[in-house]
Design an enzyme around this catalytic site. Structure first.
Site, short mmCIF file in Angstrom:
data_model
loop_
_atom_site.label_atom_id
_atom_site.label_comp_id
_atom_site.label_asym_id
_atom_site.label_seq_id
_atom_site.Cartn_x
_atom_site.Cartn_y
_atom_site.Cartn_z
N LYS A 53 0.85 -1.20 0.00
CA LYS A 53 0.00 0.00 0.00
C LYS A 53 0.88 1.25 0.00
CE LYS A 53 -3.82 -2.54 1.85
NZ LYS A 53 -4.48 -3.14 2.98
N GLN A 97 -5.24 -2.14 9.14
CA GLN A 97 -5.07 -3.47 8.53
C GLN A 97 -5.70 -4.55 9.42
OE1 GLN A 97 -3.46 -3.95 5.42
NE2 GLN A 97 -4.34 -5.97 5.64
N ASP A 120 -11.74 2.09 3.24
CA ASP A 120 -12.08 0.67 3.08
C ASP A 120 -13.59 0.50 2.89
OD1 ASP A 120 -9.97 -1.11 3.03
OD2 ASP A 120 -9.68 -1.08 5.21
#
Ligand code: NAP
Length: 284
Positions: A53, A97, A120
């Site tokens: 990322k 995460q 997300d």
């Protein structure tokens, strides 16, 4: 023989267009999109994802801010960090995460991220918006799958779609996106009575289970579009999907490989969401 859907190539195109748009956005506004990524603990797979990322942010011209915290981090400390990032004007997207260590309530963390920075799209406010079809962000993996389907030129409208898996991050939103494009969608899960039949009827099959080669060739309808989200290890430790690729490619019209299919798309869509978040931040 099926035509391969090349996730690497398609994701590179998405990132290239984000890069071009980012350059124009920075020139116009002086704002550099920024993504904060939080990693708690030292799960090796999560470390790789976080590294990828960071690399993607650099590629498209974003700032990235890494917060690597020890496994022993208390939930309160993590919530404090998120609160700080929610108010940091240089951070437009926040990603924590998953999975988190067991002593931390994942839901509480997701709920703490400002919906405007929730790149997300896991926050209940964003999940609700997706449900009614009026959203700012789409969850990265299902959004990436839609790009892959679009790349085939096959239209979803009126097609029978089977989504195997009903997780909040993949299966459920995936089904919703197919429904928004007028697919007739069946969601299958571990209690589904006749998985073979549901799969065999699908013009578009999306497998998001996490079981190596669960979907056999004879479960694929002739000419179907097959998208394999699964990331598993086979008996030889080799990365593989949920679909038995060598059998399925003989029946499908289009199919994604694993690796090189859905995986690269997820990060590309995260970049797209972060740019959207930076744009939203200027709207107040
Ligand atoms: P998950 O939360 O474990 O959900 C798995 C789903 O599969 C559940 O709904 C489960 O049903 C269903 N299932 C399990 N066994 C089944 C069976 N025998 N028949 C039918 N359905 C079955 O997993 P996830 O987070 O959605 O991820 C799924 C896979 O996608 C994993 O391999 C993951 O690594 C991969 N993934 C890849 C990416 C990417 O970027 N490529 C991103 C996210 C996930 P129940 O609900 O009944 O338990």
């Amino acid at each position: 023989m099926a035509q391969l859907i090349n996730g690497k190539e398609i994701s590179a195109k998405v990132k290239e267009s984000v890069k071009t748009e980012t350059k124009e956005f920075i020139e116009k506004t002086g704002v550099v999109p920024g993504l904060a990524v939080i990693l708690v603990g030292d799960d090796p797979a999560s470390k790789i994802y976080v590294g990828n990322k960071k690399k993607a942010c650099a590629e498209v011209g974003f700032n990235s801010f890494e917060h690597i915290l020890p496994e022993s981090t208390e939930q309160g400390e993590l919530l404090d960090l998120i609160e700080k990032l929610n108010h940091d004007p240089s951070v437009h997207g926040i990603l924590c995460q998953l999975p988190l260590p067991k002593h931390i309530d994942e839901r509480a963390i997701i709920n703490a991220i400002s919906p405007k920075k929730d790149v997300d799209a896991f926050h209940p406010a964003n999940v609700g918006k997706i449900m009614i079809g009026d959203y700012d962000f789409l969850p990265c993996t299902p959004a990436g799958v839609m790009e892959l389907i679009h790349s085939t030129g096959v239209s979803v409208g009126g097609k029978k779609c089977a989504v195997i898996g009903r997780s909040n991050i993949v299966g459920k939103p995936m089904a919703m996106l197919l429904l928004h494009e007028n697919g007739t969608v069946t969601i299958c899960h571990s209690k589904t009575k006749d998985l073979e039949k549901e799969c065999r009827e699908a013009d578009i099959l999306v497998a998001a289970v996490g079981r190596a080669k669960l979907i056999k060739g004879d479960m694929i309808k002739e000419g179907a579009v097959v998208i394999d989200v699964g990331m598993n290890r086979d008996e030889n430790g080799k990365l593989c999907g949920d679909v038995d690729f060598s059998e399925a490619e003989k029946r499908a019209s289009y199919i994604t490989p694993v690796p090189g299919g859905v995986g690269p798309m997820t990060i590309a869509m995260l970049m797209k969401n972060t740019l959207t978040a930076a744009k939203l931040s200027l709207k107040g």
